[in-house]
Design a protein around this motif. Structure first.
Motif, short mmCIF file in Angstrom:
data_model
loop_
_atom_site.label_atom_id
_atom_site.label_comp_id
_atom_site.label_asym_id
_atom_site.label_seq_id
_atom_site.Cartn_x
_atom_site.Cartn_y
_atom_site.Cartn_z
N LYS A 61 0.99 -1.01 -0.32
CA LYS A 61 -0.09 0.25 -0.62
C LYS A 61 0.91 0.93 0.24
CE LYS A 61 -4.22 -2.52 0.61
NZ LYS A 61 -4.32 -2.73 -0.48
N VAL A 62 0.29 2.36 -0.64
CA VAL A 62 0.97 3.79 -0.25
C VAL A 62 0.31 4.33 -0.14
CG1 VAL A 62 2.53 3.19 -2.36
CG2 VAL A 62 0.59 3.51 -3.30
N ARG A 82 -7.67 2.27 -13.55
CA ARG A 82 -7.30 0.96 -12.78
C ARG A 82 -7.93 1.02 -11.57
NH1 ARG A 82 -3.99 -2.37 -15.60
NH2 ARG A 82 -4.18 -3.84 -15.24
N LEU A 83 -7.04 2.12 -10.63
CA LEU A 83 -6.78 2.42 -9.27
C LEU A 83 -7.97 2.60 -8.74
CD1 LEU A 83 -3.47 4.47 -8.57
CD2 LEU A 83 -3.79 1.25 -7.94
N LEU A 89 -7.18 -2.53 -3.93
CA LEU A 89 -5.43 -1.97 -4.29
C LEU A 89 -5.53 -0.85 -3.64
CD1 LEU A 89 -5.37 -1.82 -8.36
CD2 LEU A 89 -4.31 -3.05 -6.75
N GLY A 90 -6.22 0.18 -2.63
CA GLY A 90 -5.80 0.49 -0.90
C GLY A 90 -6.47 1.61 -1.36
N ARG A 91 -6.92 2.33 -2.80
CA ARG A 91 -7.27 3.74 -3.05
C ARG A 91 -6.32 4.89 -2.75
NH1 ARG A 91 -7.31 6.85 -6.24
NH2 ARG A 91 -9.38 7.70 -6.91
N PRO A 92 -5.44 4.98 -2.48
CA PRO A 92 -4.54 6.21 -2.43
C PRO A 92 -4.78 7.06 -2.76
CG PRO A 92 -2.98 4.73 -4.09
CD PRO A 92 -4.63 4.28 -3.84
N TYR A 93 -4.77 8.61 -2.69
CA TYR A 93 -4.54 9.52 -2.62
C TYR A 93 -4.35 9.94 -4.58
CZ TYR A 93 -5.37 14.84 -2.79
OH TYR A 93 -6.33 15.81 -3.07
N ALA A 114 -8.86 11.40 -10.28
CA ALA A 114 -7.39 11.65 -9.48
C ALA A 114 -8.20 12.82 -8.59
CB ALA A 114 -7.56 12.79 -10.88
N ASP A 115 -7.85 12.61 -7.53
CA ASP A 115 -7.64 13.54 -6.55
C ASP A 115 -7.18 15.19 -6.56
OD1 ASP A 115 -9.33 11.61 -4.29
OD2 ASP A 115 -7.25 10.54 -4.95
N ASP A 116 -6.71 15.35 -7.89
CA ASP A 116 -5.58 16.77 -7.78
C ASP A 116 -5.42 16.28 -8.84
OD1 ASP A 116 -5.23 18.88 -7.16
OD2 ASP A 116 -4.28 19.05 -5.01
N TYR A 117 -4.69 17.65 -9.45
CA TYR A 117 -3.95 18.53 -11.07
C TYR A 117 -2.93 18.64 -10.78
CZ TYR A 117 -3.82 18.30 -16.20
OH TYR A 117 -4.29 18.44 -16.44
#
Length: 160
Positions: A61-62, A82-83, A89-93, A114-117
């Motif tokens: 996990k990350v 995919r995430l 896959l743990g859904r990292p930020y 995406a959570d941010d850009y």
């Protein structure tokens, strides 16, 4: 390319560092991001493409993914999708980091999960505040312990 697994979840006393998976096909940019993240007290893990990164995330996990968009093979956008689709896959930020800076690109990245850009070039302070936003989001979701008062972005391990 090999991951820098020795940096994953580095522990220093009772602190656990934020792990950031940097997915960037440009070696110079990858090394620059590694240096910036380390200077912020984070534990960067490096991958030169999304396929390699996905393989790593399936094993470990990350906390945060910082991914380029345009890469050979699987794009950052496909990687993000995919995430977002696979809860195992743990859904990292997820922060999309790209030279694409049109509004339609931002919308496509956010719609993909995406959570941010961030448009390149990513300046250190902009990267810092966006990573802090990611940490706050993870904290609110209860995925990590609260950030310590230590400078940088370091969590306190409540089990210590």
């Amino acid at each position: 390319m090999e991951f820098f697994e020795k940096n994953e979840m580095l522990r220093a006393g009772s602190e656990v560092k934020v792990t950031v998976l940097v997915v960037e096909d440009n070696r110079v940019e990858r090394m620059r991001l590694q240096a910036v993240l380390q200077s912020m007290g984070m534990a960067p893990i490096l991958a030169e493409n999304a396929t390699e990164a996905l393989r790593f995330i399936k094993k470990r996990k990350v906390d945060i993914v910082l991914s380029d968009w345009l890469m050979p093979g699987m794009t950052g956008l496909e990687f993000c999708q995919r995430l977002a689709e696979d809860e195992d896959l743990g859904r990292p930020y997820f922060i999309m980091l790209t030279g694409r800076n049109a509004s339609v690109d931002l919308i496509a990245a956010m719609d993909a999960g995406a959570d941010d850009y961030i448009a390149k070039p990513a300046w250190r302070e902009e990267l810092r505040v966006r990573l802090q936003a990611g940490v706050r989001s993870l904290n609110r979701a209860g995925r990590r312990h609260q950030i310590s008062s230590t400078p940088g972005l370091v969590w306190v391990d409540a089990k210590a």
